[in-house]
Design an enzyme around this catalytic site. Structure first.
Site, PDB file in Angstrom:
ATOM      1  N   MET A   1       0.835  -1.206   0.000  1.00  0.00           N
ATOM      2  CA  MET A   1       0.000   0.000   0.000  1.00  0.00           C
ATOM      3  C   MET A   1       0.872   1.260   0.000  1.00  0.00           C
ATOM      4  O   MET A   1       0.394   2.356   0.316  1.00  0.00           O
ATOM      5  CB  MET A   1      -0.937  -0.006   1.204  1.00  0.00           C
ATOM      6  CG  MET A   1      -1.919  -1.181   1.156  1.00  0.00           C
ATOM      7  SD  MET A   1      -3.463  -0.879   2.000  1.00  0.00           S
ATOM      8  CE  MET A   1      -2.899  -0.599   3.643  1.00  0.00           C
TER       9      MET A   1
ATOM     10  N   ARG B   1       2.659   3.194   8.948  1.00  0.00           N
ATOM     11  CA  ARG B   1       1.958   4.055   9.909  1.00  0.00           C
ATOM     12  C   ARG B   1       2.917   4.719  10.897  1.00  0.00           C
ATOM     13  O   ARG B   1       2.539   5.699  11.547  1.00  0.00           O
ATOM     14  CB  ARG B   1       0.920   3.249  10.681  1.00  0.00           C
ATOM     15  CG  ARG B   1      -0.230   2.753   9.818  1.00  0.00           C
ATOM     16  CD  ARG B   1      -1.147   1.875  10.638  1.00  0.00           C
ATOM     17  NE  ARG B   1      -2.161   1.202   9.845  1.00  0.00           N
ATOM     18  CZ  ARG B   1      -3.369   1.688   9.586  1.00  0.00           C
ATOM     19  NH1 ARG B   1      -3.723   2.846  10.070  1.00  0.00           N
ATOM     20  NH2 ARG B   1      -4.227   0.996   8.874  1.00  0.00           N
TER      21      ARG B   1
ATOM     22  N   VAL C   1      10.902  -6.971   9.617  1.00  0.00           N
ATOM     23  CA  VAL C   1      12.062  -6.080   9.765  1.00  0.00           C
ATOM     24  C   VAL C   1      11.722  -5.063  10.852  1.00  0.00           C
ATOM     25  O   VAL C   1      10.627  -4.497  10.858  1.00  0.00           O
ATOM     26  CB  VAL C   1      12.385  -5.362   8.432  1.00  0.00           C
ATOM     27  CG1 VAL C   1      13.562  -4.413   8.591  1.00  0.00           C
ATOM     28  CG2 VAL C   1      12.668  -6.388   7.335  1.00  0.00           C
TER      29      VAL C   1
ATOM     30  N   GLY D   1      11.076  -2.819   5.405  1.00  0.00           N
ATOM     31  CA  GLY D   1      10.296  -4.070   5.465  1.00  0.00           C
ATOM     32  C   GLY D   1       9.826  -4.462   4.070  1.00  0.00           C
ATOM     33  O   GLY D   1       9.982  -5.620   3.637  1.00  0.00           O
ATOM     34  N   HIS D   2       9.258  -3.496   3.350  1.00  0.00           N
ATOM     35  CA  HIS D   2       8.820  -3.763   1.979  1.00  0.00           C
ATOM     36  C   HIS D   2      10.021  -4.170   1.112  1.00  0.00           C
ATOM     37  O   HIS D   2       9.920  -5.059   0.267  1.00  0.00           O
ATOM     38  CB  HIS D   2       8.180  -2.515   1.365  1.00  0.00           C
ATOM     39  CG  HIS D   2       6.928  -2.048   2.060  1.00  0.00           C
ATOM     40  ND1 HIS D   2       6.856  -0.868   2.758  1.00  0.00           N
ATOM     41  CD2 HIS D   2       5.702  -2.616   2.159  1.00  0.00           C
ATOM     42  CE1 HIS D   2       5.635  -0.720   3.244  1.00  0.00           C
ATOM     43  NE2 HIS D   2       4.911  -1.763   2.910  1.00  0.00           N
TER      44      HIS D   2
ATOM     45  N   ASP E   1       2.273  -9.075   9.195  1.00  0.00           N
ATOM     46  CA  ASP E   1       0.810  -9.174   9.153  1.00  0.00           C
ATOM     47  C   ASP E   1       0.457 -10.660   9.107  1.00  0.00           C
ATOM     48  O   ASP E   1       0.027 -11.186   8.085  1.00  0.00           O
ATOM     49  CB  ASP E   1       0.282  -8.426   7.923  1.00  0.00           C
ATOM     50  CG  ASP E   1       0.671  -6.960   7.978  1.00  0.00           C
ATOM     51  OD1 ASP E   1       0.042  -6.206   8.713  1.00  0.00           O
ATOM     52  OD2 ASP E   1       1.665  -6.573   7.314  1.00  0.00           O
TER      53      ASP E   1
ATOM     54  N   LEU F   1       8.840  -2.184  11.593  1.00  0.00           N
ATOM     55  CA  LEU F   1       8.654  -1.125  10.588  1.00  0.00           C
ATOM     56  C   LEU F   1       7.233  -1.192  10.060  1.00  0.00           C
ATOM     57  O   LEU F   1       6.699  -2.272   9.821  1.00  0.00           O
ATOM     58  CB  LEU F   1       9.638  -1.305   9.431  1.00  0.00           C
ATOM     59  CG  LEU F   1      11.123  -1.169   9.727  1.00  0.00           C
ATOM     60  CD1 LEU F   1      11.913  -1.148   8.428  1.00  0.00           C
ATOM     61  CD2 LEU F   1      11.423   0.088  10.518  1.00  0.00           C
ATOM     62  N   SER F   2       6.624  -0.033   9.932  1.00  0.00           N
ATOM     63  CA  SER F   2       5.257   0.052   9.418  1.00  0.00           C
ATOM     64  C   SER F   2       5.087   1.415   8.769  1.00  0.00           C
ATOM     65  O   SER F   2       5.646   2.413   9.255  1.00  0.00           O
ATOM     66  CB  SER F   2       4.264  -0.091  10.572  1.00  0.00           C
ATOM     67  OG  SER F   2       2.996   0.417  10.204  1.00  0.00           O
TER      68      SER F   2
ATOM     69  N   GLN G   1      -3.041 -11.926   8.070  1.00  0.00           N
ATOM     70  CA  GLN G   1      -3.199 -11.688   6.622  1.00  0.00           C
ATOM     71  C   GLN G   1      -2.442 -12.757   5.821  1.00  0.00           C
ATOM     72  O   GLN G   1      -2.961 -13.309   4.857  1.00  0.00           O
ATOM     73  CB  GLN G   1      -2.663 -10.298   6.281  1.00  0.00           C
ATOM     74  CG  GLN G   1      -2.496 -10.043   4.804  1.00  0.00           C
ATOM     75  CD  GLN G   1      -2.046  -8.617   4.512  1.00  0.00           C
ATOM     76  OE1 GLN G   1      -2.861  -7.709   4.564  1.00  0.00           O
ATOM     77  NE2 GLN G   1      -0.781  -8.421   4.233  1.00  0.00           N
TER      78      GLN G   1
HETATM   79  P1  AMP Z   1       1.490  -2.879   3.461  1.00  0.00           P
HETATM   80  O1  AMP Z   1       2.066  -1.885   2.523  1.00  0.00           O
HETATM   81  O2  AMP Z   1       1.514  -2.447   4.893  1.00  0.00           O
HETATM   82  O3  AMP Z   1       0.158  -3.424   3.013  1.00  0.00           O
HETATM   83  O4  AMP Z   1       2.479  -4.123   3.431  1.00  0.00           O
HETATM   84  C1  AMP Z   1       2.836  -4.748   2.227  1.00  0.00           C
HETATM   85  C2  AMP Z   1       3.604  -6.001   2.552  1.00  0.00           C
HETATM   86  O5  AMP Z   1       4.779  -5.675   3.301  1.00  0.00           O
HETATM   87  C3  AMP Z   1       2.809  -6.990   3.420  1.00  0.00           C
HETATM   88  O6  AMP Z   1       3.070  -8.304   2.970  1.00  0.00           O
HETATM   89  C4  AMP Z   1       3.365  -6.758   4.792  1.00  0.00           C
HETATM   90  O7  AMP Z   1       3.240  -7.866   5.655  1.00  0.00           O
HETATM   91  C5  AMP Z   1       4.826  -6.464   4.471  1.00  0.00           C
HETATM   92  N1  AMP Z   1       5.453  -5.731   5.578  1.00  0.00           N
HETATM   93  C6  AMP Z   1       4.982  -4.615   6.175  1.00  0.00           C
HETATM   94  N2  AMP Z   1       5.810  -4.237   7.184  1.00  0.00           N
HETATM   95  C7  AMP Z   1       6.813  -5.147   7.221  1.00  0.00           C
HETATM   96  C8  AMP Z   1       7.973  -5.321   8.039  1.00  0.00           C
HETATM   97  N3  AMP Z   1       8.258  -4.496   9.025  1.00  0.00           N
HETATM   98  N4  AMP Z   1       8.787  -6.370   7.775  1.00  0.00           N
HETATM   99  C9  AMP Z   1       8.509  -7.224   6.752  1.00  0.00           C
HETATM  100  N5  AMP Z   1       7.430  -7.115   5.945  1.00  0.00           N
HETATM  101  C10 AMP Z   1       6.588  -6.098   6.179  1.00  0.00           C
END
Ligand code: AMP
Length: 279
Positions: free
Chosen positions: A28, A184, A173, A34-35, A149, A181-182, A152
């Protein structure tokens, strides 16, 4: 890196590259390390890596949460280029939903009954809807998702069972202080960021004392910790990864999952205690 907005254009391009092994990383946006670990995992296993950025309205139960979701396309593009992503797909609502911005109804095997499914009604139906739409367009050989997640991940593995596609999970990560890491996290003030370390600390406390206290005691200890913090604990659950249902005794395939809010920012995290190979 090719940037594509139209699904017809992406399909056409992929058709011409049909003998390549395609890795897919749906996101997103507001990308972070992390991504990027998912992009790296894809690059190491596939010939061609496609990342998508789409903030999916149907997985948000609150309009305010959707409006406040961080976006930074320029920065994302720069980061993806730096890490040699091959294709970035950035569809708009119409490309994915046409005029019907609604979730489809999926059998989620009750994996959505607790935790995120309980606190964010309809969330996983929205996730399943957008992910299957994206899978249909991209037709990847492998799709990469983060353990961050966890619920998910388990749901996507379940709905992908019938598809000719492998789901690979990638470990969470973290920041130096343990915070996952997020996207948000961008919205956190310096103070809130510091306070949020309690989330991972609580998970580690539970993991490290799992043989000393029972689950009820551990949950109570964490609740007390949160009462004297700035965060509001939504849930702390010990769940079986096989069912994503809470357990009340320690068992195999156990994960500890947590959600908490600070200044209306919702953070989730988990620790996998013992599991058979997740990939
Ligand atoms: P999102 O953009 O939050 O929907 O996340 C996209 C993908 O990145 C999803 O598969 C998440 O689980 C993964 N993701 C988000 N944060 C992390 C993180 N800190 N470490 C590893 N993968 C992550």
């Amino acid at each position: 890196m090719k940037i594509i907005k139209k699904k017809s254009e992406l399909k056409e391009l992929l058709y011409s590259l049909s003998n390549q092994k395609i890795g897919f990383v749906p996101t997103m946006g507001a990308l972070h390390a992390g991504h990027i670990s998912l992009i790296k995992a894809s690059k190491s296993r596939c010939d061609l890596t496609i990342c998508s950025i789409y903030v999916n309205p149907t997985q948000f139960s609150s309009q305010k949460d959707l409006r406040n979701y961080p976006t930074d396309a320029k920065k994302d593009i720069k980061l993806l280029k730096k890490h040699h992503c091959d294709i970035l797909f950035i569809p708009n609502d119409f490309e994915l939903y046409e005029n019907n911005l609604k979730s489809n109804e999926f059998d989620l095997n009750n994996f959505d009954k607790f935790m995120e499914g309980e606190y964010r009604p309809g969330h996983f139906q929205g996730v399943a809807t957008v992910v299957t739409k994206l899978f249909k367009i991209v037709s990847p050989d492998i799709a990469f998702f983060g353990e961050k997640d966890l619920q998910q991940l388990i749901i996507i593995k379940y709905i992908s069972k019938e598809l000719d596609l492998k789901i690979v999970s990638v470990p969470t990560v973290r920041e130096k202080n343990g915070i996952a890491l997020s996207s948000r996290n961008i919205n956190l003030t310096k103070d809130s960021f510091k306070s949020a370390t309690i989330i991972f600390e609580s998970l580690c406390y539970c993991r490290d004392h799992i043989n000393k206290y029972d689950i009820v005691t551990l949950k109570n200890k964490v609740k007390k910790l949160f009462e004297s913090s700035k965060l509001n604990l939504e849930y702390l659950e010990f769940v079986s990864i096989k069912t994503m249902h809470p357990v009340d005794v320690i068992c195999d395939n156990l994960a500890i999952c947590i959600a908490a809010t600070i200044e209306n920012i919702r953070l989730i995290d988990n620790i996998i205690i013992n599991a058979e190979e997740t990939n």
